[in-house]
Design a protein around this motif. Structure first.
Motif, PDB file in Angstrom:
ATOM      1  N   SER A 108      51.801 172.745  28.151  1.00  0.00           N
ATOM      2  CA  SER A 108      52.469 173.344  27.002  1.00  0.00           C
ATOM      3  C   SER A 108      53.057 172.259  26.091  1.00  0.00           C
ATOM      4  N   CYS A 129      50.101 178.906  36.974  1.00  0.00           N
ATOM      5  CA  CYS A 129      50.953 178.103  36.104  1.00  0.00           C
ATOM      6  C   CYS A 129      52.058 177.444  36.929  1.00  0.00           C
ATOM      7  N   PRO A 149      63.258 169.898  33.787  1.00  0.00           N
ATOM      8  CA  PRO A 149      64.363 170.724  33.279  1.00  0.00           C
ATOM      9  C   PRO A 149      64.021 171.435  31.965  1.00  0.00           C
ATOM     10  N   THR A 150      63.046 170.910  31.228  1.00  0.00           N
ATOM     11  CA  THR A 150      62.639 171.565  29.973  1.00  0.00           C
ATOM     12  C   THR A 150      61.692 172.729  30.217  1.00  0.00           C
ATOM     13  N   LYS A 151      61.329 172.926  31.483  1.00  0.00           N
ATOM     14  CA  LYS A 151      60.459 174.031  31.894  1.00  0.00           C
ATOM     15  C   LYS A 151      59.118 174.044  31.167  1.00  0.00           C
ATOM     16  N   LYS A 152      58.546 172.853  31.017  1.00  0.00           N
ATOM     17  CA  LYS A 152      57.196 172.757  30.467  1.00  0.00           C
ATOM     18  C   LYS A 152      56.213 173.339  31.475  1.00  0.00           C
ATOM     19  N   LYS A 153      55.126 173.914  30.968  1.00  0.00           N
ATOM     20  CA  LYS A 153      54.167 174.574  31.832  1.00  0.00           C
ATOM     21  C   LYS A 153      52.875 173.777  31.941  1.00  0.00           C
ATOM     22  N   ASN A 206      56.939 175.057  23.773  1.00  0.00           N
ATOM     23  CA  ASN A 206      57.274 176.034  24.812  1.00  0.00           C
ATOM     24  C   ASN A 206      57.936 177.271  24.223  1.00  0.00           C
ATOM     25  N   GLN A 226      62.837 183.604  21.948  1.00  0.00           N
ATOM     26  CA  GLN A 226      61.862 182.625  22.410  1.00  0.00           C
ATOM     27  C   GLN A 226      60.523 183.294  22.684  1.00  0.00           C
ATOM     28  N   ASN A 242      53.580 183.627  38.576  1.00  0.00           N
ATOM     29  CA  ASN A 242      52.970 182.554  37.788  1.00  0.00           C
ATOM     30  C   ASN A 242      51.442 182.508  37.873  1.00  0.00           C
ATOM     31  N   ILE A 296      55.745 175.203  36.676  1.00  0.00           N
ATOM     32  CA  ILE A 296      56.857 174.835  35.816  1.00  0.00           C
ATOM     33  C   ILE A 296      57.297 173.417  36.161  1.00  0.00           C
TER      34      ILE A 296
END
Length: 214
Positions: free
Chosen positions: A211, A175, A180-184, A214, A33, A130, A177
């Protein structure tokens, strides 16, 4: 404020060189990733902080798109495109004599909105908490609503058709978070400039980015 360009260029080239030397040993740490291309986009808000620009123009609203790739666990290397539209100061009545411009076409640019498009390679450092900071430098293209040929030529120090310039910036932000998809979602304070003929017009503002990939 012209030092922003010099500082940005020095930081970019110095850290790219340093990180390149470290990449081999740290590649094993990076996940699949981490090695992918990331994409983020958002909104720019800024005000001019240089005396000349502040006399005639105020808020700029724009959009940004940044593609980047991790080159180490803490460092990103990317490229960013910005489009900003800056509005005229209401009731601005500076005379041609006080602005000392030699061309009627340029005088018209004093009282019209203008756009600035830029493409800038950048480098960004990300801390464990972050927080992040970065530097960028690239090419800018200005377009006045009065006439596309003017660019930023209405600025006294340019006093000519000034469409192209060197756009650079330094920024610092945090930044967040999301989900659950941990978009920023990131928020940063940006100090940017348009440099031509050894004169820089500077602006200070906020940049929001979300984001997309991601």
């Amino acid at each position: 404020m012209k030092n922003i360009t010099v500082i940005s260029l020095i930081l970019i080239f110095s850290f790219v060189q340093f990180i390149a030397a470290q990449t081999t040993s740290k590649n094993d740490i990076l996940t699949k990733q981490d090695k992918s291309i990331h994409l983020e986009s958002g909104i720019n808000l800024s005000l001019p902080v240089h005396t000349m620009m502040y006399r005639t123009h105020r808020l700029a609203i724009g959009i940004n798109v940044r593609a980047w790739k991790k080159i180490s666990p803490k460092w990103d290397l990317g490229i960013k495109a910005d489009y900003d539209y800056r509005f005229i100061k209401k009731k601005s009545q500076e005379t041609a004599e006080s602005m000392e411009l030699s061309n009627e076409l340029l005088i018209k640019g004093l009282y019209r909105n203008f756009s600035l498009i830029s493409i800038k390679p950048n480098i960004q450092f990300n801390s464990n908490s972050n927080w992040f900071w970065g530097a960028e430098s690239g090419l800018g293209y200005a377009i006045s609503d009065a006439d596309s040929r003017i660019g930023m030529g209405f600025v006294h120090e340019y006093d000519g058709l000034q469409q192209f310039g060197l756009c650079s910036g330094l920024y610092f932000g945090k930044c967040f978070i999301i989900g659950p998809t941990k978009k920023k979602l990131s928020l940063s304070m940006d100090l940017t400039q348009f440099l031509a003929h050894w004169h820089a017009e500077n602006s200070l503002g906020l940049t929001f980015k979300y984001s997309l990939i991601n």
